[in-house]
Scaffold this motif. Structure first.
Motif, short mmCIF file in Angstrom:
data_model
loop_
_atom_site.label_atom_id
_atom_site.label_comp_id
_atom_site.label_asym_id
_atom_site.label_seq_id
_atom_site.Cartn_x
_atom_site.Cartn_y
_atom_site.Cartn_z
N PRO A 1 0.81 -1.22 0.00
CA PRO A 1 0.00 0.00 0.00
C PRO A 1 0.85 1.27 0.00
CG PRO A 1 -0.05 -1.01 2.17
CD PRO A 1 0.64 -1.98 1.27
N ASN B 1 -8.52 3.25 -3.51
CA ASN B 1 -8.71 1.96 -2.87
C ASN B 1 -9.81 1.12 -3.53
OD1 ASN B 1 -6.62 2.05 -0.98
ND2 ASN B 1 -7.83 3.25 0.46
N ASN C 1 -8.56 -4.06 -0.96
CA ASN C 1 -9.04 -2.68 -0.92
C ASN C 1 -8.12 -1.75 -0.13
OD1 ASN C 1 -10.00 -4.24 1.33
ND2 ASN C 1 -11.31 -2.52 1.91
N THR C 2 -6.85 -2.18 0.03
CA THR C 2 -5.85 -1.30 0.65
C THR C 2 -4.73 -1.05 -0.36
OG1 THR C 2 -6.32 -2.39 2.76
CG2 THR C 2 -4.45 -0.89 2.71
#
Length: 281
Positions: free
Chosen positions: A186, A233, A245-246
């Motif tokens: 991320p 995201n 979703n990160t």
């Protein structure tokens, strides 16, 4: 007039170079922990747990959290009532980097000649140093160990004013999407808007020195940072590009006035090892 010695700067820079590579900031660790609670992908959760463990091992064993220990980037606020005795602040910082990287057994990643690739004769120097003259008699040194992978996926574009906010957002999202797994997500996404060609790149870099979670003081920019976080995201790139979703831990935006015919935008990406330290002298 307050005096700070050359030797003091060398020692403090040497120490912060090692700390930046061994001790991941609490803001980043907390961002990992927060992301772990919200990550929908099991693979993504596993990767985030490994990143937290990796940071813990680096801190306890005093080893780099990543083999790419980066180029040392400094933003230095120099008080106009401060005198540096014994030499140039540029030389002091570079000597401190050389000392810190050698003594910490950190990777020597600098070439003197970008075309012939001749290795630098000074251990991981020269650094990238930006000086800002400010009121007062103190020196504040901000340092980042900036890895090559995320830097290579950064981008700058001279948009047209008619592209407007939607054009800015599209360009930022396209840059992150194109980076995919190559910038080691991320990510922390730094954005500079305005100024001119070189200034917007500096603004993007400078934004990355803000701790994760610190929103812009300008309400419209704070809202845009949050909107972009949400949209990034949704791209589904996820931790280390394995889905989820990160994709970003944070988005930070800095702006400055610009020419009526211009809309420069720069996107500077930081990998998950968002290494930044600060000392005050």
């Amino acid at each position: 007039m307050r005096t700070i010695t050359y030797e003091e700067i060398v020692e403090r820079v040497s120490k912060m170079c090692q700390e930046a590579n061994f001790d991941l900031g609490q803001d980043v660790v907390e961002a990992f922990q927060s992301a772990l609670k919200n990550e929908s992908s099991e693979t993504g959760k596993d990767i985030l747990e490994q990143l937290i463990l990796n940071a813990d091992i680096a801190k306890n064993e005093r080893v780099p959290m990543c083999q790419d220990t980066g180029v040392s980037v400094f933003i230095v606020e120099v008080g106009q009532d401060c005198h540096i005795a014994g030499g140039s602040i540029y030389n002091a910082i570079n000597e401190g980097v050389k000392k810190g990287y050698e003594e910490g057994y950190l990777r020597h990643s600098i070439v003197d000649h970008p075309i012939t690739r001749e290795k630098s004769k000074g251990y991981n120097t020269p650094s990238i140093i930006h000086i800002e003259l400010v009121p007062g008699d103190k020196i504040v040194i901000h340092m980042s160990a900036k890895g090559g992978g995320s830097e290579n996926m950064s981008s700058l574009k001279m948009l047209k004013p008619s592209d407007g906010l939607e054009g800015i957002k599209k360009y930022i999202l396209d840059t992150v999407a194109m980076a995919g797994p190559n910038a080691c997500p991320p990510l922390v996404v730094g954005v500079g808007i305005g100024g001119n060609f070189e200034r917007c790149a500096y603004l993007a870099k400078k934004s990355l020195f803000r701790p994760i979670g610190h929103r812009s003081e300008r309400p419209e920019l704070a809202q845009l940072e949050n909107e972009l976080m949400e949209e990034i995201n949704k791209l589904g790139i996820g931790p280390q590009g394995m889905g989820g979703n990160t994709t970003a831990l944070d988005v930070k935006i800095e702006i400055e006035p610009c020419h009526i015919a211009a809309l420069p935008v720069a996107v500077n990406l930081n990998c998950h090892a968002s290494r930044h330290k600060e000392v005050r002298l």
